[in-house]
Scaffold this motif. Structure first.
Motif, PDB file in Angstrom:
ATOM      1  N   LEU A  28       0.780  -1.313   0.034  1.00 36.75           N
ATOM      2  CA  LEU A  28       0.058  -0.019   0.077  1.00 36.75           C
ATOM      3  C   LEU A  28       0.717   1.247   0.003  1.00 36.75           C
ATOM      4  N   GLU A  29       2.175   1.183   0.197  1.00 34.05           N
ATOM      5  CA  GLU A  29       3.250   2.234  -0.038  1.00 34.05           C
ATOM      6  C   GLU A  29       2.947   3.334   1.174  1.00 34.05           C
ATOM      7  N   PRO A  30       2.944   2.887   2.194  1.00 32.18           N
ATOM      8  CA  PRO A  30       2.697   3.674   3.493  1.00 32.18           C
ATOM      9  C   PRO A  30       3.628   4.827   3.588  1.00 32.18           C
ATOM     10  N   GLU A  31       3.269   6.110   3.939  1.00 30.15           N
ATOM     11  CA  GLU A  31       4.302   7.098   4.361  1.00 30.15           C
ATOM     12  C   GLU A  31       4.777   7.014   5.888  1.00 30.15           C
ATOM     13  N   LEU A  32       3.536   6.509   6.514  1.00 26.08           N
ATOM     14  CA  LEU A  32       3.350   6.655   7.970  1.00 26.08           C
ATOM     15  C   LEU A  32       2.803   5.192   8.366  1.00 26.08           C
ATOM     16  N   LEU A  33       3.735   4.495   8.928  1.00 22.53           N
ATOM     17  CA  LEU A  33       3.222   3.011   9.172  1.00 22.53           C
ATOM     18  C   LEU A  33       2.857   3.011  10.793  1.00 22.53           C
ATOM     19  N   LEU A  34       1.764   2.660  11.171  1.00 23.11           N
ATOM     20  CA  LEU A  34       1.216   2.825  12.711  1.00 23.11           C
ATOM     21  C   LEU A  34       1.315   1.011  12.979  1.00 23.11           C
ATOM     22  N   LEU A  35       2.039   0.671  14.104  1.00 18.15           N
ATOM     23  CA  LEU A  35       2.302  -0.798  14.373  1.00 18.15           C
ATOM     24  C   LEU A  35       1.636  -1.103  15.845  1.00 18.15           C
ATOM     25  N   ASP A  36       0.619  -1.911  16.061  1.00 15.49           N
ATOM     26  CA  ASP A  36      -0.105  -2.108  16.964  1.00 15.49           C
ATOM     27  C   ASP A  36       0.506  -3.327  17.562  1.00 15.49           C
ATOM     28  N   GLU A  37       1.393  -3.211  18.685  1.00 15.89           N
ATOM     29  CA  GLU A  37       2.167  -4.490  19.344  1.00 15.89           C
ATOM     30  C   GLU A  37       2.521  -5.444  18.399  1.00 15.89           C
ATOM     31  N   PRO A  38       3.368  -5.069  17.544  1.00 17.11           N
ATOM     32  CA  PRO A  38       3.876  -5.968  16.389  1.00 17.11           C
ATOM     33  C   PRO A  38       4.561  -7.111  16.818  1.00 17.11           C
ATOM     34  N   MET A  39       5.158  -7.075  18.079  1.00 15.13           N
ATOM     35  CA  MET A  39       5.605  -8.367  18.807  1.00 15.13           C
ATOM     36  C   MET A  39       4.718  -9.492  19.434  1.00 15.13           C
ATOM     37  N   ARG A  70      10.596   5.956   5.735  1.00 13.93           N
ATOM     38  CA  ARG A  70       9.264   6.227   6.267  1.00 13.93           C
ATOM     39  C   ARG A  70       9.392   6.444   7.836  1.00 13.93           C
ATOM     40  N   THR A  71       8.002   6.693   8.232  1.00 11.29           N
ATOM     41  CA  THR A  71       7.861   6.948   9.740  1.00 11.29           C
ATOM     42  C   THR A  71       6.946   5.744  10.266  1.00 11.29           C
ATOM     43  N   VAL A  72       7.767   5.369  11.531  1.00 12.63           N
ATOM     44  CA  VAL A  72       6.901   4.328  12.152  1.00 12.63           C
ATOM     45  C   VAL A  72       6.483   4.648  13.422  1.00 12.63           C
ATOM     46  N   LEU A  73       5.316   4.640  13.931  1.00 19.67           N
ATOM     47  CA  LEU A  73       4.794   4.823  15.315  1.00 19.67           C
ATOM     48  C   LEU A  73       4.310   3.545  15.785  1.00 19.67           C
ATOM     49  N   MET A  74       4.604   3.025  16.763  1.00 14.90           N
ATOM     50  CA  MET A  74       4.276   1.751  17.306  1.00 14.90           C
ATOM     51  C   MET A  74       3.914   1.756  18.595  1.00 14.90           C
ATOM     52  N   VAL A  75       2.942   0.924  19.200  1.00 11.18           N
ATOM     53  CA  VAL A  75       2.676   0.545  20.584  1.00 11.18           C
ATOM     54  C   VAL A  75       3.210  -0.488  20.750  1.00 11.18           C
ATOM     55  N   GLU A  76       4.071  -0.879  21.907  1.00  7.45           N
ATOM     56  CA  GLU A  76       4.699  -2.233  22.092  1.00  7.45           C
ATOM     57  C   GLU A  76       5.071  -2.409  23.438  1.00  7.45           C
ATOM     58  N   HIS A  77       4.750  -3.490  23.834  1.00  6.40           N
ATOM     59  CA  HIS A  77       5.050  -4.109  25.398  1.00  6.40           C
ATOM     60  C   HIS A  77       6.267  -4.581  25.767  1.00  6.40           C
ATOM     61  N   ASN A  78       6.934  -4.983  24.520  1.00  7.89           N
ATOM     62  CA  ASN A  78       8.202  -5.403  24.683  1.00  7.89           C
ATOM     63  C   ASN A  78       9.239  -4.393  25.082  1.00  7.89           C
ATOM     64  N   LEU A  79       9.851  -3.953  26.085  1.00  9.29           N
ATOM     65  CA  LEU A  79      10.425  -2.868  26.278  1.00  9.29           C
ATOM     66  C   LEU A  79      11.918  -2.924  25.758  1.00  9.29           C
ATOM     67  N   ASP A  80      12.542  -4.116  25.642  1.00  4.40           N
ATOM     68  CA  ASP A  80      13.631  -4.432  25.021  1.00  4.40           C
ATOM     69  C   ASP A  80      13.690  -3.868  23.546  1.00  4.40           C
ATOM     70  N   VAL A  81      12.690  -4.355  22.942  1.00  6.61           N
ATOM     71  CA  VAL A  81      12.185  -3.802  21.473  1.00  6.61           C
ATOM     72  C   VAL A  81      12.469  -2.496  21.365  1.00  6.61           C
ATOM     73  N   VAL A  82      11.587  -1.691  22.442  1.00 10.96           N
ATOM     74  CA  VAL A  82      11.439  -0.488  22.276  1.00 10.96           C
ATOM     75  C   VAL A  82      12.905   0.159  22.418  1.00 10.96           C
ATOM     76  N   SER A  83      13.675  -0.018  23.460  1.00 12.81           N
ATOM     77  CA  SER A  83      14.937   0.289  23.740  1.00 12.81           C
ATOM     78  C   SER A  83      15.877   0.413  22.686  1.00 12.81           C
ATOM     79  N   ASN A  84      15.570  -0.791  21.891  1.00 11.56           N
ATOM     80  CA  ASN A  84      16.727  -0.985  20.674  1.00 11.56           C
ATOM     81  C   ASN A  84      16.150  -0.491  19.265  1.00 11.56           C
ATOM     82  N   LEU A  85      14.811  -0.311  19.177  1.00 13.65           N
ATOM     83  CA  LEU A  85      14.440   0.406  17.985  1.00 13.65           C
ATOM     84  C   LEU A  85      14.246   1.769  17.920  1.00 13.65           C
TER      85      LEU A  85
END
Length: 262
Positions: A177-188, A210-225
Motif C-alpha cells: 500500500l506504499e505507506p508514508e506513516l506506518l502505525l504498528l499495534d503491538e507488532p511483537m 518512512r515513519t513508524v509509530l508503534m505501541v509495543e509491550h516489549n521494552l527491550d524492543v522499544v529500547s533497541n528500535l
C-alpha cells in the motif's frame, strides 16, 4: 535512524508528519485520553508506551480513525485530518498494520501480496478480469516477498505459515500500500524470541524512508528500535524523550512499579 533534515531548523512544522493538539476521548464521563499533544518526527521510529490502562490503544484508535475524538485535533503532513475517515487516511499514506493488512489463510503468499497490490491500484474488485491480467503484478509481489524473507514460501498457503512468518507476510501486504506513516499495534505480540528478532529487523528496514509509530509491550524492543518514546499514564503524556532519558525518569519508574510493562 533519526529525524530527516528538512532545512527548516529543529522543531519546524515540516519536521513532523503527525501531530495532535489537545486530543481527548471521553467514554460516558470517563476520560480515557486527556489533552494529548503528540508530535511524531518524520523518518523516525516513535514508540508509545505506558502501564496497562494508560490509554495507548485508545490513542491509536483515534489516530487511525476507528474512534472519533471528543476534543482536539489531528494533523497529518500539515493538514487537519481530524474528521477524515480510515480509508481516506490509508489513501493519504497513513496505514495501520496488522489490522488493515489483507492476509487470507486460503490464499498463497504470492496471492495475498497481489491482492494488496490490487487494492493500491484500485482494481481489487475487478474479479471478472482474466487471471493473466494479474501477471503484471507478479514482479512487484515477488520483490516484496523477497524483501520480507519469504521467497521460499511464495506458493505456500498463508494458513500454513508459522505465526512469525504470517506477521512477515502482513508486512509485505502493508508495504504494497506504499505507506508514508506506518502505525504498528503491538507488532511483537505472541512472537517467540527468534521471530521477535526477525520482525525487529523488518521494522528497522521499513523505517528507512518512512515513519513508524508503534505501541509495543516489549521494552527491550522499544529500547533497541526507538528514536523517541512517549510515555502515557491515565490517558495523559507523562514523559517523552529517548529510552535512556525516559527509563530514568522517576515519574515513569513509579508509574511502572507493580504493573506489567506496556
Amino acid at each position: 535512524m533519526g529525524g530527516a533534515d528538512t532545512g527548516q531548523g529543529p522543531g519546524a512544522p515540516a519536521d513532523y508528519i503527525l501531530e495532535t493538539r489537545g486530543l481527548t476521548r471521553e467514554f460516558g464521563g470517563f476520560m480515557a485520553v486527556r489533552d494529548v499533544d503528540l508530535r511524531v518526527r518524520r523518518h523516525t521510529i516513535h514508540a508509545l508506551i505506558g502501564p496497562n490502562g494508560a490509554g495507548k490503544t485508545t490513542v491509536f484508535n483515534l489516530l487511525t480513525k476507528f474512534l472519533t475524538p471528543s476534543g482536539g485535533t489531528i494533523s497529518y503532513n500539515g493538514r487537519d485530518v481530524t474528521t477524515v475517515g480510515p480509508a481516506a487516511m490509508a489513501r493519504l499514506g497513513m496505514v495501520r498494520s496488522f489490522q488493515i493488512s489483507s492476509v487470507f489463510a486460503n490464499l498463497t503468499v504470492i496471492e495475498n501480496v497481489r491482492v494488496a497490490l490490487q487494492q493500491k491500484l484500485g482494481t481489487s474488485l475487478h474479479f471478472w478480469r482474466p487471471k493473466r491480467s494479474l501477471y503484471s503484478l507478479h514482479a512487484r509481489a515477488d520483490e516484496l516477498i523477497e524483501w520480507v524473507g519469504l521467497e521460499t514460501y511464495r506458493d505456500v498457503l498463508a494458513g500454513d505459515l508459522s505465526y512469525g512468518r504470517r506477521r512477515a507476510l502482513e508486512f509485505a501486504t502493508t508495504l504494497a500500500l506504499e505507506p508514508e506513516l506506518l502505525l504498528l499495534d503491538e507488532p511483537m505480540a505472541g512472537l517467540g524470541h527468534e521471530d521477535i528478532a526477525r520482525i525487529a529487523d523488518l521494522i528497522r528496514r521499513v523505517s528507512q524512508g518512512r515513519t513508524v509509530l508503534m505501541v509495543e509491550h516489549n521494552l527491550d524492543v522499544v529500547s533497541n528500535l526507538s528514536d523517541r518514546i512517549t510515555v502515557l499514564t491515565r490517558g495523559s503524556i507523562l514523559a517523552e524523550g529517548g529510552y535512556a532519558e525516559v527509563s530514568q525518569n522517576p515519574a515513569v519508574r513509579e508509574a511502572y512499579i507493580g504493573g506489567a510493562h506496556a
